[in-house]
Design a protein around this motif. Structure first.
Motif, PDB file in Angstrom:
ATOM      1  N   VAL A  35       1.110  -1.169   0.067  1.00  0.00           N
ATOM      2  CA  VAL A  35       0.147   0.011  -0.044  1.00  0.00           C
ATOM      3  C   VAL A  35       0.981   1.199  -0.013  1.00  0.00           C
ATOM      4  O   VAL A  35       2.131   1.276  -0.022  1.00  0.00           O
ATOM      5  N   TRP A  36       0.336   2.580  -0.094  1.00  0.00           N
ATOM      6  CA  TRP A  36       1.017   3.728  -0.057  1.00  0.00           C
ATOM      7  C   TRP A  36       1.332   3.927   1.317  1.00  0.00           C
ATOM      8  O   TRP A  36       0.670   4.004   2.369  1.00  0.00           O
ATOM      9  N   ILE A  37       2.828   4.174   1.418  1.00  0.00           N
ATOM     10  CA  ILE A  37       3.435   4.374   2.794  1.00  0.00           C
ATOM     11  C   ILE A  37       4.198   5.626   2.833  1.00  0.00           C
ATOM     12  O   ILE A  37       4.777   6.040   1.702  1.00  0.00           O
ATOM     13  N   TYR A  38       3.991   6.464   4.085  1.00  0.00           N
ATOM     14  CA  TYR A  38       4.675   7.795   3.922  1.00  0.00           C
ATOM     15  C   TYR A  38       6.109   7.660   4.024  1.00  0.00           C
ATOM     16  O   TYR A  38       6.831   7.056   4.836  1.00  0.00           O
ATOM     17  N   CYS A  39       6.920   8.486   3.042  1.00  0.00           N
ATOM     18  CA  CYS A  39       8.202   8.401   3.008  1.00  0.00           C
ATOM     19  C   CYS A  39       8.715   9.794   4.020  1.00  0.00           C
ATOM     20  O   CYS A  39       9.678   9.589   4.866  1.00  0.00           O
ATOM     21  N   GLY A  40       8.277  10.839   3.369  1.00  0.00           N
ATOM     22  CA  GLY A  40       8.639  11.979   4.049  1.00  0.00           C
ATOM     23  C   GLY A  40       8.112  13.304   3.474  1.00  0.00           C
ATOM     24  O   GLY A  40       7.158  13.136   2.693  1.00  0.00           O
ATOM     25  N   HIS A  41       8.395  14.416   3.771  1.00  0.00           N
ATOM     26  CA  HIS A  41       8.034  15.695   3.287  1.00  0.00           C
ATOM     27  C   HIS A  41       9.080  16.409   2.191  1.00  0.00           C
ATOM     28  O   HIS A  41      10.175  16.158   2.666  1.00  0.00           O
ATOM     29  N   GLU A  42       8.538  16.860   1.051  1.00  0.00           N
ATOM     30  CA  GLU A  42       9.434  17.363   0.142  1.00  0.00           C
ATOM     31  C   GLU A  42      10.598  18.353   0.561  1.00  0.00           C
ATOM     32  O   GLU A  42      11.491  18.326   0.158  1.00  0.00           O
ATOM     33  N   SER A  43       9.939  19.026   1.933  1.00  0.00           N
ATOM     34  CA  SER A  43      11.173  19.984   2.446  1.00  0.00           C
ATOM     35  C   SER A  43      12.152  19.301   3.093  1.00  0.00           C
ATOM     36  O   SER A  43      13.179  20.027   3.714  1.00  0.00           O
ATOM     37  N   GLN A  44      12.079  18.057   3.326  1.00  0.00           N
ATOM     38  CA  GLN A  44      13.199  17.298   3.778  1.00  0.00           C
ATOM     39  C   GLN A  44      14.488  17.367   2.938  1.00  0.00           C
ATOM     40  O   GLN A  44      15.551  16.941   3.266  1.00  0.00           O
TER      41      GLN A  44
END
Ligand code: FES
Ligand SMILES: [Fe+2]
Length: 441
Positions: A40-49
């Motif tokens: 499934v879709w898993i959160y990787c991080g935020h683009e600002s990282q």
């Protein structure tokens, strides 16, 4: 085959209860990784990282070590953290900048930011006549099958088929809308770095706790009472205690019966929302200054809509718990059947006055950080739950509270009035779990 070692999984989940092995069986955990976290879709991080080309962040998806990396073209890629030559991890650090390309530390194969092979030392002479070379995709770093982002929040799926990110999120996307809309510039920015906590318990125990409105006034009662006593003392002396005391004292003053006035909304895929906002919209000068900036940015009508969103918590199953009004999120990374990493992040509202950020930081430190008693209260329960479930003292976990009072409308289960402490969110999560685990492949 793993599947054959596991008896019929449908027998493990009933509408009001779940067998303990679901939390403690290592084979079931492996199957969960295959069928849930690595699909499934898993959160990787935020683009600002990863703001600059070559910036990368290591992230765990299921059992796979991955890299989120910014390309020179501005896109965000998610790659397996593995060299295709002899399997060396490309990046040993948690984050950094890889420069114009990745260079393996073992034999200097190099790769573009999107994983494509750039060069192999003396490729022509060394690999002439072999299957290896620039045109063989097996010589590139493997990419996550799918990567999508929503309002700057990057997700990856390791399965090439399935719904789009927005279809998967459904109504739970409000977590990101609510967080970003509260920024005068309509965007948030991550605050580096996060807290990391390893819990000695199964990953589902953490997720089930997130919308468990029955526990705060019990588990966190002593923490809330102590804060409440000090808050009253300060108020007596100075006329007004800092808002940070309220963040803790609410655990004592919002009693079980009051939590029943909240509501949970339970969506397909196990996602759930807990409504209510713990009264954190005071009329102090900092809030009023923020309101002014927001009204200037959005106009009065839209401003009222934005700050009127009544959410305490959004759970995006199986890996994310978001407190959008306070710009916090916790990403869940299962490490083993009895070990779970949580990453605890918070964000700045772009364009908002500094005191509003300070308030978010205070909540982050006082309620969600490893240093707070609130978190310690929860962690102790998680560990004790896992220990109890590992024993032979009983076979089932009960999720029966307010069963029979759920109101189902178009696939969404709402808890009835006065049933905010319902275990509907746990029932909803386990329903999704059973669907994922027993789906035909
Ligand atoms: S293992 Fe990476 S270049 Fe050899
Ligand atoms: Fe808690």
């Amino acid at each position: 085959m793993l599947q054959e070692r596991i008896p019929d999984l449908t027998k493990y989940v009933e509408p009001d209860r779940v067998r303990r092995e679901v939390y403690t069986d290592a084979d079931i955990f492996e199957l969960e990784m295959q069928r849930i976290h690595e699909r499934v879709w898993i959160y990787c991080g935020h683009e600002s990282q990863v703001p600059r080309a070559g910036d990368y962040y290591a992230v765990q998806i299921g059992r796979q070590p991955m890299l989120m990396v910014r390309g020179a073209d501005g896109s965000v890629n998610v790659l397996y953290n593995r060299c295709p030559h002899r399997g060396n991890m490309m990046c040993g650090d948690r984050h950094g900048n890889t420069g114009d390309f990745f260079r393996c530390s073992y034999h200097a194969w190099t790769f573009h930011h999107d994983g494509r092979l750039k060069s192999i030392p003396m490729m022509e002479s060394g690999y002439a006549g072999t299957r290896y070379g620039r045109d063989n995709p097996d010589c590139s770093m493997k990419r996550a099958a799918r990567v999508e982002s929503y309002r700057g929040f990057v997700f990856a799926s390791l399965s090439s088929d399935g719904e789009s990110l927005l279809e998967f999120l459904g109504e739970s996307k409000v977590a990101f809308d609510d967080m970003c809309d509260r920024a005068p510039e309509g965007e948030v920015e991550i605050v580096p770095n996060c807290f990391r906590v390893i819990q000695h318990s199964n990953w589902k125990i953490f997720l089930e706790n997130q919308l468990d409105a029955l526990h705060p006034s019990v588990t966190h009662q002593s923490t809330g009472r102590a804060a409440h006593d000090v808050e009253k003392l300060i108020e007596k002396k100075t006329g007004k205690a800092p808002i940070s005391y309220h963040m803790l004292s609410a655990f004592a003053t919002v009693t079980i019966d009051k939590w029943d006035n909240f509501q949970t909304l339970n969506y397909p895929h196990g996602h759930c929302i807990l409504t209510g906002y713990m009264g954190l919209r005071p009329q102090d000068p900092d809030t009023l200054a923020y309101d002014k900036v927001m009204i200037k940015a959005y106009g009065q009508k839209r401003f009222e809509e934005i700050v009127g969103v009544n959410i305490h918590h959004v759970l995006i199953y199986p890996g994310l718990s978001v407190q959008s009004p306070l710009q916090q999120l916790r990403a869940v990374r299962p490490l083993g059947v009895d070990r779970t990493l949580t990453e605890i992040w918070h964000f700045r509202l772009k364009g908002a006055p500094e005191p509003i950020y300070r308030r978010s930081l205070a909540y982050y430190n006082l309620v969600n950080s490893p240093a707070t008693l609130v978190n310690a209260d929860d962690l102790e329960n998680f560990w004790k739950c896992h220990k109890g479930l590992s024993s032979e003292g009983g076979d089932w976990v009960s999720f029966a509270r307010h069963l029979g009072h759920d109101i189902e409308k178009n696939g969404v289960v709402e808890t009835a009035a006065g049933c905010g402490t319902s275990e509907a969110p746990m029932r909803n999560q386990m329903k999704a779990w059973a669907q994922y685990m027993t789906a035909e492949k």
